[in-house]
Design a protein around this motif. Structure first.
Motif, mmCIF file in Angstrom:
data_model
loop_
_atom_site.group_PDB
_atom_site.id
_atom_site.type_symbol
_atom_site.label_atom_id
_atom_site.label_comp_id
_atom_site.label_asym_id
_atom_site.label_seq_id
_atom_site.Cartn_x
_atom_site.Cartn_y
_atom_site.Cartn_z
ATOM 1 N N GLY A 198 32.938 54.889 30.099
ATOM 2 C CA GLY A 198 34.144 54.495 30.939
ATOM 3 C C GLY A 198 33.896 53.431 31.765
ATOM 4 N N GLU A 199 34.747 53.602 32.775
ATOM 5 C CA GLU A 199 35.025 52.538 33.754
ATOM 6 C C GLU A 199 33.890 51.804 34.459
ATOM 7 N N PHE A 200 32.649 52.881 34.974
ATOM 8 C CA PHE A 200 31.817 52.525 35.745
ATOM 9 C C PHE A 200 30.496 52.460 35.087
ATOM 10 N N VAL A 201 30.479 51.888 33.645
ATOM 11 C CA VAL A 201 29.342 51.542 32.979
ATOM 12 C C VAL A 201 28.858 50.260 33.487
ATOM 13 N N GLU A 202 27.639 49.931 33.493
ATOM 14 C CA GLU A 202 26.780 48.863 34.336
ATOM 15 C C GLU A 202 27.590 47.500 33.958
ATOM 16 N N ASN A 203 27.989 47.127 32.849
ATOM 17 C CA ASN A 203 28.476 45.758 32.554
ATOM 18 C C ASN A 203 29.958 45.666 32.980
ATOM 19 N N ASN A 204 30.416 46.727 33.482
ATOM 20 C CA ASN A 204 31.744 46.679 33.923
ATOM 21 C C ASN A 204 32.066 46.679 35.509
ATOM 22 N N LEU A 205 30.989 46.697 36.240
ATOM 23 C CA LEU A 205 30.869 46.617 37.759
ATOM 24 C C LEU A 205 30.756 45.286 38.109
ATOM 25 N N GLY A 206 31.289 45.019 39.224
ATOM 26 C CA GLY A 206 31.246 43.967 39.985
ATOM 27 C C GLY A 206 32.990 43.462 40.033
ATOM 28 N N THR A 207 33.481 42.241 39.946
ATOM 29 C CA THR A 207 34.553 41.757 40.414
ATOM 30 C C THR A 207 35.221 41.207 39.116
ATOM 31 N N SER A 208 36.307 41.785 38.738
ATOM 32 C CA SER A 208 37.082 41.208 37.630
ATOM 33 C C SER A 208 38.475 40.626 38.091
ATOM 34 N N VAL A 209 39.153 39.749 37.247
ATOM 35 C CA VAL A 209 40.256 39.268 37.623
ATOM 36 C C VAL A 209 41.250 39.709 36.382
ATOM 37 N N GLY A 210 42.101 40.469 36.224
ATOM 38 C CA GLY A 210 42.947 40.692 35.263
ATOM 39 C C GLY A 210 43.984 39.748 34.914
ATOM 40 N N ARG A 211 44.510 39.921 33.643
ATOM 41 C CA ARG A 211 45.404 38.869 32.974
ATOM 42 C C ARG A 211 46.626 38.736 34.014
ATOM 43 N N ASP A 212 46.905 39.784 34.810
ATOM 44 C CA ASP A 212 48.007 39.724 35.843
ATOM 45 C C ASP A 212 47.420 38.973 37.248
ATOM 46 N N GLY A 213 46.299 38.494 37.090
ATOM 47 C CA GLY A 213 45.802 37.912 38.642
ATOM 48 C C GLY A 213 45.034 38.965 39.525
ATOM 49 N N HIS A 254 25.673 49.525 43.530
ATOM 50 C CA HIS A 254 25.612 48.797 42.304
ATOM 51 C C HIS A 254 27.054 47.965 42.155
ATOM 52 N N PRO A 255 27.058 46.683 42.184
ATOM 53 C CA PRO A 255 26.167 45.925 42.328
ATOM 54 C C PRO A 255 25.952 45.697 43.954
ATOM 55 N N GLN A 256 24.774 45.067 44.142
ATOM 56 C CA GLN A 256 24.363 44.806 45.496
ATOM 57 C C GLN A 256 24.734 43.989 46.328
ATOM 58 N N CYS A 257 25.495 42.914 45.648
ATOM 59 C CA CYS A 257 26.288 41.719 46.324
ATOM 60 C C CYS A 257 27.475 41.553 45.748
ATOM 61 N N LEU A 258 28.707 41.620 46.497
ATOM 62 C CA LEU A 258 29.775 41.504 45.796
ATOM 63 C C LEU A 258 30.767 40.195 46.142
ATOM 64 N N LEU A 259 31.394 39.905 45.056
ATOM 65 C CA LEU A 259 31.971 38.416 45.231
ATOM 66 C C LEU A 259 33.602 38.636 45.384
ATOM 67 N N VAL A 260 34.001 38.370 46.338
ATOM 68 C CA VAL A 260 35.446 38.338 46.429
ATOM 69 C C VAL A 260 36.143 37.119 47.053
ATOM 70 N N PRO A 261 37.243 36.801 46.801
ATOM 71 C CA PRO A 261 38.045 35.732 47.477
ATOM 72 C C PRO A 261 38.785 35.990 48.778
ATOM 73 N N ARG A 308 36.223 32.891 33.392
ATOM 74 C CA ARG A 308 35.723 33.075 32.259
ATOM 75 C C ARG A 308 35.820 34.544 31.942
ATOM 76 N N GLY A 309 36.571 35.224 32.874
ATOM 77 C CA GLY A 309 36.890 36.537 32.773
ATOM 78 C C GLY A 309 35.805 37.486 32.542
ATOM 79 N N GLU A 310 34.521 36.871 33.198
ATOM 80 C CA GLU A 310 33.492 38.030 33.191
ATOM 81 C C GLU A 310 33.539 38.917 34.456
ATOM 82 N N ARG A 311 32.528 39.768 34.552
ATOM 83 C CA ARG A 311 32.333 40.543 35.630
ATOM 84 C C ARG A 311 31.406 39.726 36.833
ATOM 85 N N LEU A 312 32.027 39.349 37.876
ATOM 86 C CA LEU A 312 31.430 38.587 38.768
ATOM 87 C C LEU A 312 30.594 39.491 39.898
#
Ligand code: CUA
Length: 181
Positions: free
Chosen positions: A56-71, A85-92, A172-176
């Protein structure tokens, strides 16, 4: 009119006024009760806390910040005794950010210091809210619901980057996140 008749008339007026007030309070209670029963508050999303880490949505490699195609900027995180988790969040800065978060065990919560970002995290439910961070900088994000003996050591950091710097990293569309690798 005699003094007694004046008093009786005043009493009757007040009886009617108080009756109307009580009547309208009961009407509001009945209306909201039925309305909420028929239409539960929106955004009640459930999730199984026992399988968060498996699918589901909260598996480890889906955690963090993502930017969707709609921005749209979405931050996903999980709280558990005694860390986020994650211990440090990156946001704009200056762009709306939607948080989606839940708990893997007991009730936690967090607020981001100096902002209006604040929510409880209840196992079994997904907490969502959208906020905009005004200024770049680093902020602390402590757990604010007593969750056990390690509660006071439970906190994360939020790094707010200038919007263009964030966009470069998000390209690059990764989880940040800003957790050191
Ligand atoms: Cu988690 Cu307090």
């Amino acid at each position: 009119m005699t003094g007694e008749a004046v008093a009786v008339a005043a009493e009757r007026r007040w009886t009617i006024v108080v009756g109307l007030v009580i009547g309208s309070i009961i009407a509001v209670m009945v209306f909201t009760g039925l309305h909420w029963a028929a239409m539960p508050p929106s955004r009640v999303e459930t999730v199984d806390p026992r399988t968060l880490h498996i699918s589901g949505e909260f598996v480890e490699n889906n955690l963090g910040t993502s930017v969707g195609r709609d921005g749209r900027v979405v931050v996903r995180l999980v709280a558990q005794q005694y860390s986020f988790h994650p211990q440090c969040l990156l946001v704009p800065a200056g762009i709306p950010v939607t948080f989606r978060a839940t708990s893997a065990d007991v009730i936690h919560g967090f607020n981001v210091a100096g902002t209006n970002a604040n929510t409880m995290l209840i196992p079994g439910f997904v907490a969502t809210f959208t906020t905009t961070f005004r200024e770049p900088g680093e902020r602390l994000m402590p757990c604010h619901e007593y969750c056990g003996t390690g509660h006071e050591g439970m906190w994360a950091r939020v790094k707010v980057l200038p919007a263009d710097e964030f966009r470069d990293r998000a390209g690059r569309g990764e989880r940040l996140s800003c957790v050191p690798r």
